[in-house]
Design an enzyme around this catalytic site. Structure first.
Site, short mmCIF file in Angstrom:
data_model
loop_
_atom_site.label_atom_id
_atom_site.label_comp_id
_atom_site.label_asym_id
_atom_site.label_seq_id
_atom_site.Cartn_x
_atom_site.Cartn_y
_atom_site.Cartn_z
CD GLU A 65 -2.37 1.37 2.77
OE1 GLU A 65 -3.58 1.52 2.68
OE2 GLU A 65 -1.78 1.24 3.88
CG ASP A 66 3.18 2.01 3.25
OD1 ASP A 66 2.17 2.70 3.51
OD2 ASP A 66 3.63 1.14 4.02
NE ARG A 85 8.18 0.04 2.93
CZ ARG A 85 6.87 -0.04 3.08
NH1 ARG A 85 6.29 0.58 4.09
NH2 ARG A 85 6.13 -0.75 2.24
NE ARG A 130 8.62 5.57 7.65
CZ ARG A 130 8.32 4.28 7.63
NH1 ARG A 130 7.59 3.79 6.66
NH2 ARG A 130 8.76 3.48 8.59
CG HIS A 160 1.61 4.80 7.39
ND1 HIS A 160 2.10 3.52 7.37
CD2 HIS A 160 2.49 5.54 6.68
CE1 HIS A 160 3.24 3.49 6.68
NE2 HIS A 160 3.50 4.70 6.27
CB CYS A 247 -0.11 -1.81 5.01
SG CYS A 247 -0.09 -3.06 6.26
C1 CIR Z 1 7.31 0.39 7.74
O1 CIR Z 1 7.70 0.89 8.79
O2 CIR Z 1 7.36 1.00 6.68
C2 CIR Z 1 6.78 -1.01 7.77
N1 CIR Z 1 7.50 -1.78 8.76
C3 CIR Z 1 5.30 -1.05 8.07
C4 CIR Z 1 4.49 -0.37 7.02
C5 CIR Z 1 3.02 -0.52 7.24
N2 CIR Z 1 2.30 0.19 6.25
C6 CIR Z 1 1.08 0.68 6.42
O3 CIR Z 1 0.50 0.59 7.47
N3 CIR Z 1 0.54 1.33 5.40
#
Ligand code: CIR
Length: 266
Positions: A65-66, A85, A130, A160, A247
């Site tokens: 999702e990110d 990432r 972020r 988030h 996510c």
């Molecule tokens: C992070 O810190 O980027 C990952 N460990 C977790 C990301 C989770 N993403 C989300 O909730 N959209």
């Protein structure tokens, strides 16, 4: 047709980014099994799964999702705030380009898709560790031609925006009032999580069913009492990596405007 784009759990998940949680040992095999159950649930709800190939060298790749914001007309490839990432994006862009024109955010702006809550033609974007101001402004200029409005929102306490608030039905939100104020969403009603379950606000509504982590049964009861259909999934191992249910997929309807073009000049 409903599409759900997913990516397998990486063998290196234990080296994930962590912001608000302390590192705990993660059972990667169990995380993969939980993720497979989540994918089966998406399929059973009518979604066609599109799996981006695994990237075992990228610990957080499962949290797809990110990497993007997929709208009806276009997909915006995000530039994740965590440098570790950024390697996730290229393969996701390839997958999305089959369904949408893909517009790419440019450095130095950063934005994680987990900070973008779409309600109709409005994209609420959380300012976070972020997602920065330039990320918000770039998103705004990329989506304005398609008639989307961007509204920045403040929240605290979690990674988030969608850790703090998600949509569980049309005009109905699930939120943690300690992390975000319902007043930020004046056109919606809101259900508060049970305050013993602060991480319980992340839910994914698909085809009239609310997918919700089974770790939060009291919040689930509140959803059920409001007449919602809830499907619980165990994502305890992904939760140790600061993930939940939104996510792990990018979900959208297929569009006749689908194109193979990836534009990087937007
Ligand atoms: C992070 O810190 O980027 C990952 N460990 C977790 C990301 C989770 N993403 C989300 O909730 N959209």
């Amino acid at each position: 047709m409903l599409i759900a784009v997913t990516r397998p759990v990486s063998q290196s998940l234990a080296h994930c980014e962590l912001t608000h949680l302390s590192r705990e040992s993660i059972d990667v095999a169990l995380a993969a099994a939980q993720h497979a159950a989540y994918e089966r649930l998406l399929s059973s709800l009518g979604a066609a799964l599109v799996r981006v190939p695994a990237a075992h060298e990228l610990p957080d790749a499962v949290f797809i999702e990110d990497t993007a914001v997929v709208l009806d007309e276009v997909a915006v490839l995000a530039r994740p705030g965590a440098p570790s990432r950024r390697g996730e994006s290229a393969a996701v862009a390839q997958a999305l380009a089959k369904y949408r024109p893909v517009l790419c955010m440019k450095p130095p702006a950063t934005l994680d898709g987990g900070d973008v809550l779409r309600l109709g033609r409005c994209l609420y974007v959380g300012r976070s560790s972020r997602t920065d101001q330039q990320g918000i402004e770039q998103l705004e200029s990329l989506v304005a031609p398609f008639d989307y409005r961007v509204v920045p929102v403040e929240f605290t306490g979690c990674l988030h925006l969608k850790s703090a608030v998600t949509a569980v039905a049309n005009g109905l939100l699930l939120l943690n009032p300690d992390w975000i104020s319902a007043a930020a969403f004046p056109t919606c009603e809101a259900i508060a999580i049970d305050d013993r379950e602060p991480h319980g606000a992340n839910a994914l509504e698909i085809a009239g069913v609310v997918i919700h982590p089974s770790q939060f049964p009291r919040t689930r009861d509140r959803l059920v009492q409001c007449g919602l259909r809830v499907a619980s999934v165990d994502c305890s191992e992904l939760a140790k990596a600061e993930g939940a249910v939104t996510c792990c997929s990018l979900t959208f309807e297929t569009s006749s405007a689908a194109t193979q073009t990836v534009r990087t000049d937007a």
